[in-house]
Design an enzyme around this catalytic site. Structure first.
Site, PDB file in Angstrom:
ATOM      1  CD  GLU A  85      91.333  72.626  54.609  1.00  0.00           C
ATOM      2  OE1 GLU A  85      92.477  72.181  54.405  1.00  0.00           O
ATOM      3  OE2 GLU A  85      90.460  71.975  55.194  1.00  0.00           O
TER       4      GLU A  85
ATOM      5  N   GLY B 136      85.304  66.550  48.903  1.00  0.00           N
ATOM      6  CA  GLY B 136      84.540  65.399  49.375  1.00  0.00           C
ATOM      7  C   GLY B 136      83.862  65.704  50.684  1.00  0.00           C
TER       8      GLY B 136
ATOM      9  CD  GLU C 187      93.693  67.071  54.810  1.00  0.00           C
ATOM     10  OE1 GLU C 187      93.347  65.875  54.844  1.00  0.00           O
ATOM     11  OE2 GLU C 187      92.917  67.997  55.117  1.00  0.00           O
TER      12      GLU C 187
ATOM     13  CG  HIS D 197      90.009  61.831  55.952  1.00  0.00           C
ATOM     14  ND1 HIS D 197      91.281  61.526  55.555  1.00  0.00           N
ATOM     15  CD2 HIS D 197      89.942  63.198  55.914  1.00  0.00           C
ATOM     16  CE1 HIS D 197      91.960  62.629  55.294  1.00  0.00           C
ATOM     17  NE2 HIS D 197      91.155  63.663  55.512  1.00  0.00           N
ATOM     18  CD  GLU D 198      86.767  65.085  56.062  1.00  0.00           C
ATOM     19  OE1 GLU D 198      87.303  65.994  56.737  1.00  0.00           O
ATOM     20  OE2 GLU D 198      87.187  64.775  54.939  1.00  0.00           O
TER      21      GLU D 198
ATOM     22  CD  GLU E 147      89.636  69.208  58.055  1.00  0.00           C
ATOM     23  OE1 GLU E 147      90.767  69.720  58.073  1.00  0.00           O
ATOM     24  OE2 GLU E 147      89.071  68.873  56.995  1.00  0.00           O
TER      25      GLU E 147
END
Length: 872
Positions: free
Chosen positions: A125, A265, A324, A301-302, A268
């Site tokens: 990505e 960071g 997001e 989050h992921e 996903e």
């Protein structure tokens, strides 16, 4: 700057001309190069343009061959350039086979397939897949993937890709292979591959339906003991998503791989998340409370992306906030449910005010759904992520949490396996909840931060409350239509009792008025409770009203905000005095009385006490001025901090003693709150170099059983010259030399020093053997830590700070344009500063423009040097 980078526009979107239903990838990993054979089942898209040629993106690779239905194409049947392979007149449906060679060993961009330490890993990505093979590298080409990886069994005993492993075996000559099948369609940006000699932490999770999910967390050998918290966080997130959204994981296995060199960071990728070690490693000896919280939230989050981003993804990159913004909101919900709800929300608000608001007011202001870009990596911004999350939060507030969650489930069911738009999400929420979001859509289309004014008129038991809105001009958008802004309001009497329950007022015109009657006296208005919208609030209660809210408001955000407003009144006056050549004024007794009341009547949540006693940041103070006199801001803040520390020296000594560690480290709400107060007390005591502080901090740096307290000690010593500081830093470096993430803290600590020679200190550390220019974590720690965490040094009068950053951006641009662009952005807000800093920053930015070549950095520089937007 040279060249003419091509700008892409949302309005120009066309569906893909061809679709790829199935992808078979065969990676043969060699000692120097990797051979990739990609076989695609292709068909013309009936909804796409009637194109004769088909473009497949690709860069930094060698094309070996290209074949259609098994027949190798001749040179006249295709064109291969620096950025694409173009097939001339391909058939309506066919099998395409492309063979390429790539060089992960020398790929320093950290995109595509590259080496991080002893691990080969991918980052695709936004457009990294086009560094692996020729492919239409766009998110609306959704395919099923089967991946075969062959490699040396000793060098790469662990082979991983998306989906479940369906076959393994020997490939002869000391080599082995593994085959992975992902049954869910996905865009190529979610592809992942990892190969290396890795340690693993194993666990499992049983879903409510009784399925057992195999969980694995891979890392380089020796780091397994730092991964238990991440694994626990993953299981925590899975349980939360099942209980809150009713979403169960959909494959039999879920893997995470932690790598040391990573631009982001985490990522996903479907079933195989690749993480920066900074977002995985967390042990009490090496990680702070903030690190523990970061790991928990990023892991969640992921994982949440599995549905909001993977099962339903973006049609194009202009829709990035579709996945997001929604997933950050889900992460924020999760974080609030796990920790101190009020302080967690305060931290979210601080990020918006201190980072996103300045972005909205700068040369790169853009809507949550941008209209154009040159380099997509430049739009992974706090506006797209966090402002986008605030828009989702507003929808939830308007619908109610249960109705909103039902709306998200409706959206996921309606669009499962599709690449869709933000509009599709908004429509799904409208369909499910009955909300009318026609005007609300402007939040996605208009940049800038609305200003909401609050005026009150109290007469004979009735309060007339008037709200107004206006939004400043931003680049390309001089005029703004009215937003739909939810503003939560409550009323308090003089004794601090709530006399009107919270109510959400919908401000959807330039001005609106509400009347509250039946009041016994003039109330104090508590507005924008919980930060119900990402707006600036122009509301100026007097000191008595602020003190009342600070002491009694039931909303933690408004209580904290009242404290911040009291501090800001003193700070703004101090900046004005210093800029005018006058002596800095002393704080008012009203402020001291409010602090005294807070210290003697602290909230039950100790983390909230620490938040309320923390002064506004330099960035937040600067937002109060049209032109920031940065040195006056720093001087005013230092002066106020020293005045508070002097007045309440005994109280801060007592806080330090009362909140010192009494038990072994535990990461929980109560203990994390205690440590926050302890750190705050040390910080105030250091501001006046309190007697015994140096000795206490040095001893703590040696004996603390956790990194949170140890860093608090080092931060207290950082700006106090002398033997204690030097000894503590030297001992720290010696003790933690073999722990890269801890050494990043050491670099960031020194980059933030208030010493007059900080520029020279950072320059020397660039040549230190412990600094690695190719590692993004190191660069962010030292250079980012300097530019963001040391305003006095970065804005030094001789422009040395600007020169330092400009030189390193040019150097970095040749290696890692994505990281270089992020650093260049630190020079772009030059218009927000007073002279001579403004001109010096602009000159440094212009120097960057003369020395860089990547589209990433050029786009940032050109935006920063462009003409200012008209005033609004």
């Amino acid at each position: 700057m040279t060249g003419n980078p091509q700008r892409k526009y949302r309005a120009d979107y066309q569906p893909p001309a061809w679709l790829i239903d199935d992808v078979e990838l065969d990676f043969d990993i060699g000692s120097a190069q990797t051979h990739v054979r990609a076989t695609h089942s292709v068909r013309r898209n009936p909804e796409g343009p009637a194109a004769e040629d088909w473009r497949l993106d690709g860069r930094d690779m060698t094309l070996v061959s290209v074949a259609i239905d098994g027949r190798r194409l001749g040179e006249s049947e295709y064109t291969c350039g620096d950025s694409a392979l173009v097939l001339h007149g391909p058939p309506e449906a066919f099998t395409l086979t492309v063979e390429t060679r790539i060089d992960p060993e020398h790929n320093l961009s950290l995109e595509g397939l590259y080496r991080s330490g002893d691990i080969l890993c991918t980052q695709c990505e936004a457009t990294g897949f086009s560094r692996i093979t020729y492919f239409p590298d766009r998110p609306d080409v959704m395919s099923r993937y089967v991946t075969r990886i062959t490699a040396d069994a000793q060098a790469h005993p662990v082979l991983l890709s998306n989906g479940d492993c369906v076959e393994t075996g020997s490939a002869g000559a000391g080599r082995h292979y593994a085959v992975f099948e992902d049954p869910f369609v996905k865009p190529c940006y979610l592809f992942a591959l990892v190969a290396g000699d890795l340690g693993v932490l194993r666990d499992s999770h049983t879903t409510p339906s009784g399925r057992t999910i195999d969980l694995r967390l891979y890392t380089e050998h020796g780091n397994e003991d730092q991964c238990a918290h991440a694994m626990a966080s993953l299981k925590q997130a899975m349980v939360w998503d099942e209980a809150t959204y009713g979403l169960e994981y959909d494959l039999d296995s879920y893997a995470i791989v932690a790598v040391g060199s990573f631009n982001m960071g985490a990522m996903e990728n479907k079933s195989l998340n690749v993480f920066n070690t900074a977002c995985i490693f967390a042990a009490p000896e090496t990680a702070t409370d903030d690190d523990f919280a970061l790991v928990r939230d990023v892991v969640a989050h992921e994982y949440f992306h599995n549905y909001t981003g993977n099962r339903v993804t973006c049609r194009d990159w202009f829709q990035l906030s579709l996945k997001e913004g929604l997933t950050v909101h889900r992460e924020h919900q999760f974080a609030i449910d796990q920790g101190s709800p009020g302080v967690t929300r305060i931290e979210q608000v601080r990020a918006i005010r201190e980072v996103q608001f300045p972005e909205d007011a700068g040369p790169r202001a853009h809507p949550v759904r941008p209209e154009s870009y040159v380099e997509m990596n430049n739009f992974y911004t706090i506006t797209v992520y966090h402002k986008g999350a605030e828009l989702i939060r507003m929808m939830e507030a308007m619908a109610g949490r249960d109705a909103f969650i039902a709306g998200v489930r409706h959206y996921l069911a309606k669009h499962d396996g599709q690449a869709v738009t933000i509009e599709d999400f908004v429509v799904a929420i409208e369909e499910s909840t009955g909300l009318d979001l026609a005007q609300f859509r402007r939040w996605y289309a208009q940049a800038g931060t609305p200003r909401v004014g609050v005026q009150t008129d109290y007469r004979e038991g009735a309060l007339a409350l008037t709200l107004t809105q206006s939004t400043p001009a931003t680049p390309g958008q001089p005029d703004k239509a009215a937003f739909d802004i939810p503003v939560s309001v409550a009323l308090f009497d003089e004794a601090g009792r709530m006399v009107r329950e919270p109510e959400v007022l919908r401000l959807d015109t330039a001005q609106a008025e509400w009347c509250f009657d039946g009041l016994a006296g003039e109330p104090t208005v508590s507005a924008l409770r919980g930060f119900t919208a990402p707006v600036r609030l122009d509301h100026a209660p007097d000191d008595a009203a602020l003190a009342r809210l600070m002491a009694h408001d039931s909303d933690p955000v408004c209580r904290w905000d009242a404290a911040q407003s009291l501090f800001l009144k003193t700070l703004v006056a101090g900046v004005a005095a210093r800029s005018g050549g006058e002596a800095l004024p002393e704080p008012s007794e009203r402020l001291f009385e409010a602090i005294a009341h807070l210290l003697s009547n602290p909230p039950a949540d100790r983390a909230l006490l620490a938040a309320m006693l923390t002064l506004p940041s330099v960035a937040r103070i600067g937002e109060e001025f049209d032109a920031i006199d940065i040195h006056a801001v720093c001087a005013a803040r230092d002066h106020l901090k020293q005045a508070i520390a002097t007045r309440f020296l005994e109280e801060f000594e007592a806080l330090r003693a009362d909140h010192a560690a009494l038990q072994a480290y535990v990461f929980d709400v109560e203990e994390a709150g205690r440590r926050r107060v302890f750190r705050l007390a040390l910080d105030y005591l250091a501001a006046v170099d309190a007697p015994g502080l140096r000795e206490c901090a040095l001893e703590l740096s040696r004996t603390a059983d956790n990194m949170t307290d140890r860093m608090a000690a080092l931060e207290a010593l950082r700006d106090l010259p002398g033997e204690a500081r030097d000894t503590a830093l030297a001992e720290f470096a010696e003790r933690w030399a073999d722990y890269p993430l801890v050494m990043d803290k050491w670099l960031r600590l020194q980059a933030g020093t208030r010493r007059a020679d900080s520029v020279e200190q950072v320059t020397a550390l660039l040549d230190d053997a412990r600094f690695d220019f190719t590692n993004p974590n190191r660069v962010r720690a030292l250079l980012g830590g300097f530019a963001r965490g040391n305003p006095a040094g970065f804005h030094r009068a001789d422009s040395g700070g600007y020169t330092l950053i400009a030189d390193q951006v040019v150097r970095l641009d040749a290696l890692n344009p994505q990281l270089a662009a992020a650093l260049a952005g630190l020079l772009t807000p030059w218009r927000r500063h007073a002279e001579p800093e403004a001109s010096a920053m602009r000159a440094a930015l212009a120097r960057v423009g003369e020395g860089v070549h990547s589209d990433n950095t050029r786009e940032i520089v050109e935006a920063g040097l462009a003409e200012a937007p008209p005033s609004g």
